[in-house]
Design an enzyme around this catalytic site. Structure first.
Site, PDB file in Angstrom:
ATOM      1  N   HIS A 196      48.528  71.942  16.649  1.00  0.00           N
ATOM      2  CA  HIS A 196      48.734  71.300  17.941  1.00  0.00           C
ATOM      3  C   HIS A 196      49.922  71.932  18.654  1.00  0.00           C
ATOM      4  CE1 HIS A 196      51.380  69.002  15.266  1.00  0.00           C
ATOM      5  NE2 HIS A 196      51.877  68.281  16.250  1.00  0.00           N
ATOM      6  N   GLU A 243      54.663  72.424  11.448  1.00  0.00           N
ATOM      7  CA  GLU A 243      54.874  71.252  10.596  1.00  0.00           C
ATOM      8  C   GLU A 243      54.157  71.373   9.261  1.00  0.00           C
ATOM      9  OE1 GLU A 243      55.420  67.874  14.139  1.00  0.00           O
ATOM     10  OE2 GLU A 243      53.662  67.838  12.843  1.00  0.00           O
TER      11      GLU A 243
END
Length: 284
Positions: A196, A243
């Site tokens: 994302h 992440e």
């Protein structure tokens, strides 16, 4: 002795936690995601971990540009839900496990990892959303069913640690837990991701093929996944795809050989993909 029995990888999308808090889990936008965690909720109820070492990133609440630690371990007795701008979530405080946390801190520092020790730490959705996704809705007068040791990783401000460094830290955490002299059932969760990007010309990027490939390799080819470069994460998975290095701390803490129990992937969820995997560490 303490033992790591399982690893969990999961996205930590804040809107999923909000859907759980506000009883919207059966609405069409959220039901497929909640259903994807049904196996895991039943599984963890059977497994009954005593402690979850939960790897996450702070989103500018506990740490900001005035203080940017690379790795942080929460060693306090408890941790309150953070106010992320609209008031703290109405969920229980997170109960820590100070004895094990301090043991891990000492062990990994002696293993040449310079980890920061936090005795006071408010925890944001990066940590609390996965608890809700795995354990279901909890109110302020309830409690989480296990103790939690927060491990925060800087994935916001460059330079971030590499995936390899995270993987090796996971190995060090695994050694530390194995040397702890209390009988504890420990799980390690890596959270964040998947692909994302929240800003810029590529805002809204989701790379399903790359995400699925990451999930497919994580159980059986962790050494290969550990060598994914920062550039590849950003190029293929977006600026927030970095992440996923936090999943490598989880994977490094497990034995080389694991059994994949469950895998789930869903698009869309807010402006990201949701990824989830459960790995049995008792395969060896």
């Amino acid at each position: 002795m303490a033992r790591i029995t399982a690893g969990v990888g999961t996205s930590h999308v804040p809107l999923i936690a909000r859907a759980i808090d506000t009883d919207k889990t059966q609405e069409p936008a959220w039901k497929p995601i909640i259903d994807g965690y049904e196996f895991s909720r039943k599984w963890i109820e059977r497994e009954k971990p005593d402690v979850v070492i939960l790897v996450y990133n702070d989103h500018g609440v506990a740490f900001d540009m005035s203080l940017i630690p690379t790795f942080v371990i929460g060693a306090g007795e408890s941790f309150k839900p953070a106010d992320e701008g609209y008031g703290p979530r109405q969920i229980p405080d997170v109960i820590g496990c100070p004895d094990l946390a301090w043991h891990i801190a000492q062990s990994v520092i002696e293993d040449d990892f310079d980890i920061t020790i936090a005795n006071e730490l408010d925890v944001d959705h990066g940590l609390t959303a996965p608890l809700s996704m795995m354990f279901g809705k909890r109110g302020v007068n309830d409690s989480w069913p296990c103790m939690v040791i927060p491990v925060a990783v800087n994935v916001i401000v460059y330079p971030t640690p590499s995936g390899r460094r995270c993987y090796e830290l996971g190995k060090a955490i695994g050694r530390a837990v194995a040397a702890f002299d209390q009988d504890l059932n420990v799980q390690v969760w890596g959270t964040g991701g998947m692909s994302h990007q929240l800003q810029g010309a590529r805002a809204g990027l989701i790379n399903q093929e790359w995400d699925q490939n990451f999930l497919a390799r994580l159980a059986d080819n962790p050494e290969e996944v550990a060598d994914i470069s920062r550039l590849e994460y950003v190029t293929e998975a977006g600026s927030e795809g970095i992440e996923l290095i936090m999943w490598l701390i989880m994977r490094g803490a497990l034995p080389q050989r694991v059994k994949e129990l469950h895998r789930f992937y869903h698009v869309p969820a807010s402006n990201t993909a949701v990824g989830h995997i459960v790995l049995d560490a008792k395969a060896d």
